[in-house]
Design a protein around this motif. Structure first.
Motif, mmCIF file in Angstrom:
data_model
loop_
_atom_site.group_PDB
_atom_site.id
_atom_site.type_symbol
_atom_site.label_atom_id
_atom_site.label_comp_id
_atom_site.label_asym_id
_atom_site.label_seq_id
_atom_site.Cartn_x
_atom_site.Cartn_y
_atom_site.Cartn_z
ATOM 1 N N THR A 4 1.564 10.349 -45.589
ATOM 2 C CA THR A 4 0.420 10.265 -44.685
ATOM 3 C C THR A 4 0.455 8.966 -43.884
ATOM 4 O O THR A 4 0.981 7.947 -44.331
ATOM 5 C CB THR A 4 -0.895 10.339 -45.476
ATOM 6 O OG1 THR A 4 -1.990 10.366 -44.559
ATOM 7 C CG2 THR A 4 -1.057 9.159 -46.414
ATOM 8 N N ARG A 5 -0.105 9.005 -42.703
ATOM 9 C CA ARG A 5 -0.290 7.780 -41.922
ATOM 10 C C ARG A 5 -1.607 7.141 -42.340
ATOM 11 O O ARG A 5 -2.452 7.748 -42.987
ATOM 12 C CB ARG A 5 -0.301 8.100 -40.429
ATOM 13 C CG ARG A 5 0.996 8.688 -39.888
ATOM 14 C CD ARG A 5 2.200 7.745 -40.030
ATOM 15 N NE ARG A 5 2.941 7.980 -41.268
ATOM 16 C CZ ARG A 5 3.276 7.029 -42.120
ATOM 17 N NH1 ARG A 5 2.962 5.783 -41.924
ATOM 18 N NH2 ARG A 5 3.929 7.326 -43.205
ATOM 19 N N TRP A 6 -1.750 5.891 -41.952
ATOM 20 C CA TRP A 6 -2.914 5.095 -42.354
ATOM 21 C C TRP A 6 -3.760 4.768 -41.123
ATOM 22 O O TRP A 6 -3.224 4.416 -40.077
ATOM 23 C CB TRP A 6 -2.465 3.788 -43.003
ATOM 24 C CG TRP A 6 -1.408 3.980 -44.040
ATOM 25 C CD1 TRP A 6 -0.062 3.872 -43.873
ATOM 26 C CD2 TRP A 6 -1.590 4.357 -45.404
ATOM 27 N NE1 TRP A 6 0.604 4.142 -45.035
ATOM 28 C CE2 TRP A 6 -0.312 4.439 -46.004
ATOM 29 C CE3 TRP A 6 -2.724 4.605 -46.176
ATOM 30 C CZ2 TRP A 6 -0.131 4.772 -47.338
ATOM 31 C CZ3 TRP A 6 -2.540 4.943 -47.511
ATOM 32 C CH2 TRP A 6 -1.266 5.022 -48.079
ATOM 33 N N ALA A 7 -5.059 4.882 -41.259
ATOM 34 C CA ALA A 7 -5.962 4.485 -40.180
ATOM 35 C C ALA A 7 -6.042 2.959 -40.178
ATOM 36 O O ALA A 7 -6.437 2.364 -41.165
ATOM 37 C CB ALA A 7 -7.336 5.097 -40.402
ATOM 38 N N ALA A 62 0.879 0.679 -36.833
ATOM 39 C CA ALA A 62 1.454 -0.006 -35.672
ATOM 40 C C ALA A 62 2.661 -0.836 -36.083
ATOM 41 O O ALA A 62 3.681 -0.879 -35.368
ATOM 42 C CB ALA A 62 0.401 -0.891 -35.012
ATOM 43 N N ALA A 63 2.596 -1.471 -37.250
ATOM 44 C CA ALA A 63 3.722 -2.271 -37.729
ATOM 45 C C ALA A 63 4.919 -1.388 -38.056
ATOM 46 O O ALA A 63 6.064 -1.723 -37.743
ATOM 47 C CB ALA A 63 3.300 -3.074 -38.956
ATOM 48 N N VAL A 96 9.365 11.284 -38.959
ATOM 49 C CA VAL A 96 8.288 11.137 -39.925
ATOM 50 C C VAL A 96 7.823 12.529 -40.349
ATOM 51 O O VAL A 96 7.684 13.422 -39.512
ATOM 52 C CB VAL A 96 7.096 10.323 -39.366
ATOM 53 C CG1 VAL A 96 7.497 8.882 -39.133
ATOM 54 C CG2 VAL A 96 6.543 10.929 -38.087
ATOM 55 N N VAL A 97 7.625 12.704 -41.644
ATOM 56 C CA VAL A 97 7.002 13.910 -42.177
ATOM 57 C C VAL A 97 5.558 13.526 -42.468
ATOM 58 O O VAL A 97 5.248 12.884 -43.466
ATOM 59 C CB VAL A 97 7.710 14.400 -43.452
ATOM 60 C CG1 VAL A 97 7.020 15.666 -43.976
ATOM 61 C CG2 VAL A 97 9.174 14.679 -43.169
ATOM 62 N N GLY A 98 4.687 13.879 -41.563
ATOM 63 C CA GLY A 98 3.291 13.442 -41.625
ATOM 64 C C GLY A 98 2.731 13.444 -40.224
ATOM 65 O O GLY A 98 3.161 14.222 -39.366
ATOM 66 N N GLN A 99 1.799 12.563 -39.957
ATOM 67 C CA GLN A 99 1.214 12.469 -38.625
ATOM 68 C C GLN A 99 2.174 11.720 -37.690
ATOM 69 O O GLN A 99 2.952 10.871 -38.137
ATOM 70 C CB GLN A 99 -0.136 11.765 -38.687
ATOM 71 C CG GLN A 99 -1.202 12.569 -39.424
ATOM 72 C CD GLN A 99 -1.037 12.526 -40.933
ATOM 73 O OE1 GLN A 99 -0.472 11.584 -41.478
ATOM 74 N NE2 GLN A 99 -1.528 13.550 -41.619
ATOM 75 N N VAL A 133 -6.825 7.229 -45.391
ATOM 76 C CA VAL A 133 -5.719 8.164 -45.609
ATOM 77 C C VAL A 133 -5.898 9.349 -44.672
ATOM 78 O O VAL A 133 -6.787 10.181 -44.864
ATOM 79 C CB VAL A 133 -5.668 8.617 -47.080
ATOM 80 C CG1 VAL A 133 -4.527 9.608 -47.287
ATOM 81 C CG2 VAL A 133 -5.503 7.411 -48.010
ATOM 82 N N VAL A 134 -5.050 9.458 -43.658
ATOM 83 C CA VAL A 134 -5.252 10.451 -42.604
ATOM 84 C C VAL A 134 -5.113 11.876 -43.130
ATOM 85 O O VAL A 134 -5.877 12.769 -42.752
ATOM 86 C CB VAL A 134 -4.280 10.190 -41.435
ATOM 87 C CG1 VAL A 134 -4.427 11.264 -40.360
ATOM 88 C CG2 VAL A 134 -4.538 8.811 -40.835
ATOM 89 N N THR A 135 -4.144 12.130 -44.004
ATOM 90 C CA THR A 135 -3.951 13.481 -44.537
ATOM 91 C C THR A 135 -5.204 13.978 -45.244
ATOM 92 O O THR A 135 -5.609 15.132 -45.080
ATOM 93 C CB THR A 135 -2.756 13.510 -45.503
ATOM 94 O OG1 THR A 135 -1.563 13.298 -44.761
ATOM 95 C CG2 THR A 135 -2.663 14.848 -46.225
#
Length: 338
Positions: free
Chosen positions: A127-130, A135-136, A153-156, A196-198
């Protein structure tokens, strides 16, 4: 006698150093067959071992695939990793694995390390992070892409990489619709932390479908996106089950959270499905041994791993949007039986 050098092989075979390098390190310019045979025979006689770094420079590739996952102990990630490993092997690539314990800084550092080792491709699963952490990571992947690397990327999505997007929203909507069709009307979502975006994608899609179908919805925020997070949420869910409002149907946004939730409810004397109904998401392999059998959404985890490698190698198209191109299947089992 010291370790034999490539120069020693060239002298033994009676060829130039460049010719010996083309034979042993690989090159688009292939020497004549008789020279190839002489060089290989000389290398065997001397016990010469190919220098992997020199070979990578000659071929402009290393044969390495970097795979970054957030928690290899989680069956969701290990299933995707198994697919990636199988596809990498089929392409003659050696897979290097980094598990980051869901730490965004460790995820970024793993990408930097694989890039420094000149991996031919890098696949980042999770998952990507809000917030600023994505950005990093995106900046690190951009640096890798700028020198010819290929990342997925497997995710957002991230700007600097192709994407294989899991079908979070379609699968969650389908689960809600199936449970509504079974006659359930009181629902609870056990979501993960807000960053946690997912977790947000799954909870939001499920909730929207429940409201559209005339059901009621309550929300419990778990402190972690993990088995322990589900376990911790059990106290709130148990309270809801005992409030006289009827047996709630709980959607925990991952199977491992659902398993933790059921364990926590059991400790409090709350039965599933006798007192609370529970559903998860992913259909991880370990569910085959879980009692009660867990209602869930089957996601093609192994195929997602294989697909990510093919996308990284330019052999398949990325999957964007909401991931709806990846098939899901709702599996209604004992844990939500009326």
């Amino acid at each position: 006698m010291g370790r034999p050098r490539l120069q020693d092989v060239a002298e033994r075979a009676g060829v130039s150093l460049a010719t010996a390098s083309r034979v042993l390190n690989g090159s688009s310019r292939t020497p004549a067959p008789e020279l190839v045979e002489r060089v290989r025979a000389a290398a065997a006689d001397l016990g010469y071992v190919v220098n992997a770094q020199a070979q990578a420079l000659a071929k402009a590739r290393t044969g390495l695939l970097g795979l970054v996952v957030q928690d290899i102990s989680d069956p969701y990630f290990s299933s995707i990793a198994a697919g990636a490993q199988a596809e990498a092997r089929a392409h003659g690539l050696q897979l290097l694995l980094a598990s980051t314990d869901r730490e965004p800084v460790a995820e970024r550092d793993a990408v930097a390390a694989f890039a420094a080792h000149r991996a031919d491709a890098i696949v980042v699963v999770g998952t990507r992070w809000a917030g600023p952490d994505d950005a990093a990571l995106d900046a690190e992947l951009r640096r890798y892409a700028d020198v010819g690397g290929r990342a997925v990327v497997v995710g957002q999505p991230l700007d600097a990489a192709a994407v294989v997007r899991p079908p979070n929203a379609p699968g969650s909507r389908a689960l809600a619709e199936a449970l509504l069709a079974e006659g359930h009307r009181r629902f609870v979502v056990v979501a993960g932390p807000q960053e946690v975006v997912t977790a947000g994608e799954r909870a939001d899609a499920f909730g929207a479908a429940v409201r559209a179908g005339g059901g009621s919805l309550e929300r419990v925020e778990a402190p972690e996106f993990s088995r322990d997070g589900g376990f911790a949420a059990a106290s709130q869910v148990a309270a809801l089950a005992g409030d006289g409002g009827g047996r709630p149907c709980v959607f925990a946004v991952t199977d491992v959270m659902a398993i933790g939730l059921i364990a926590g409810l059991r400790e409090r004397g709350v039965g599933v499905p006798a007192d609370v109904l529970v559903a998860g998401f992913d259909d991880i392999p370990t569910l085959r041994d879980h009692v009660p059998a867990l209602t869930t959404v089957r996601v093609p985890l192994v195929e997602m791993g294989r697909l990510a490698v093919r996308v990284a190698l330019g052999e398949a198209d990325e999957v964007g949007g909401d991931g709806g191109a990846l098939a899901t299947q709702v599996l209604l089992r004992e844990s939500t039986a009326r």
